[in-house]
Design a protein around this motif. Sequence first.
Motif: not given
Length: 522
Positions: A225-231
């Motif tokens: 999956l493409p990286p995402a902002p930390p939750p």
Amino acid sequence: MFNKLKQIGQALSPDAIRQGLAASREAMANGGRLTPEQLAALPPEQRAQYEEAMARAQQSVDDTIANERARRVLLGPAGDYHYGPMPDREQMTSTDIGAHIAQARDGFKQALRDTVKGRPIPPPPLPPVSNDPAEQSAAERAMRDEARTPYLAADRSPVVFTRIAADRKKPLDDLCAWLGTSGLAGRPDLVYGVARVPDHVPGKLGIGRAAIVEWEITHASVAALPPAPPPTAVSFDARETWAARRPGEPSVLDEDLGVEYLRAGDLGPEQCLGIARRVAVDASGGSGGEDGGGSDPYVLAGVTGVVVLHPAGLAVGAVDRMRAARPLQVVPPPDLQVAVLNWLEIRRVVMPRPDKRPLVPSPFPYLPGTAAELLQAYLSIVGIKPRDCYSAQVTQDQPGNLIGRSAHTVTTGAEKEPAADGELRKRFRGGSRVVVAYRDAPEYVAGRERWASYERDVLQAQLSVGTAVRAPVDRQSALDRGVLGALVRTAEVVGDVVSGYGWVSTDFDKIPHYRYCWPPVQ
């Protein structure tokens, strides 16, 4: 008067005595019951009294057996080993004194042997297929998978476990960073839940300090999956009173409070990355021996709160609104299902030593070898979709001791195995509950019916027993207040851990038994 004396004389005559002894011998041979001939010879009134007494005795026996069965988590061979054989109806209704004496004698001898030598592990029911532990374990798992197949949901989602290592000083930060780089932070619809692995992995300087903390993420992602902002991670402390409860009202599950927060933020399970019980471990090598050489060592694992994770930028201000409105009602919504499974009782028979790996070959190979296997089985049989799942975790409830014990020995050693950071490390295995919280749907009703059949027919267990889900809140007494209350709580936590000489302070002293709703409203 003369007639009464005559009747007494007849009753004491040699013929009458011989007949009475013969009737007694016949009754004893018949398990204490009257024979059909003896029953037919009774007057109607005596026969009715006899039948009523026998019915009461039979009902008492049935109630005893039912009550014993109801208290057991494990039935079948594992239950007979762990709790002892189920009461035998024939033996309970028999008046054979000799048989009862022999049974009591055998039971005493067995109890004495177990006390002196420890309870022996029963032999595996089938000959091992391999002398290699890994191959034997894989063969037993394949048999369990085959037995589970008929119960699986047809449209089930993949269940993938990913375990990561985190710095013991900032474990939650490291979890959020990993969720971001893995891309799962941007796809909560693919995440069943996250959990702090309830094990203790000590470092090289003794058992008192963990080398690492591990997290396990349960998800359905099978592609990159493409990286995402930390939750965002929001924590609730178990010592704080978030919910109003009167004595006798249902207590609050950690997952109930997590769902309450999500509702306050207008979020559903498809936007939730997990509601995870905040597990803490407090370990000590004992007095005078931080490296494990002291007296009264312990490794305590318990719950100190709950953390909720969701994508960043959502539920802004929800915690502040909840805090301002405390105490809250925290009523679980009608569509919330929370399954709490008693893994602890299974662990005690397949992995009796927390400091050692599961037994191979397993004495009960039909039972899951790990808590993760039990969690995967529940998700796959009920057919829960990750988009409907708030929480899926192997976790703890009340504080429990993970120290290694044998019949007369307490040991702080533990077997080494690869940890999540790739290093060979000692491990004290925790985990007493498997928890799954999810939004209900019509297809899950049929799934729970499949699970009930699987639990009954394959696992031979009733895993909701002993979990005390939303148990009624007790009334607060004088022993719960002030300094005296603190001492009582310390004694309750430490009493099963140390020998009782002196007070030992632990991280769980101030954690109430009823988390988030103590003290009760008077």
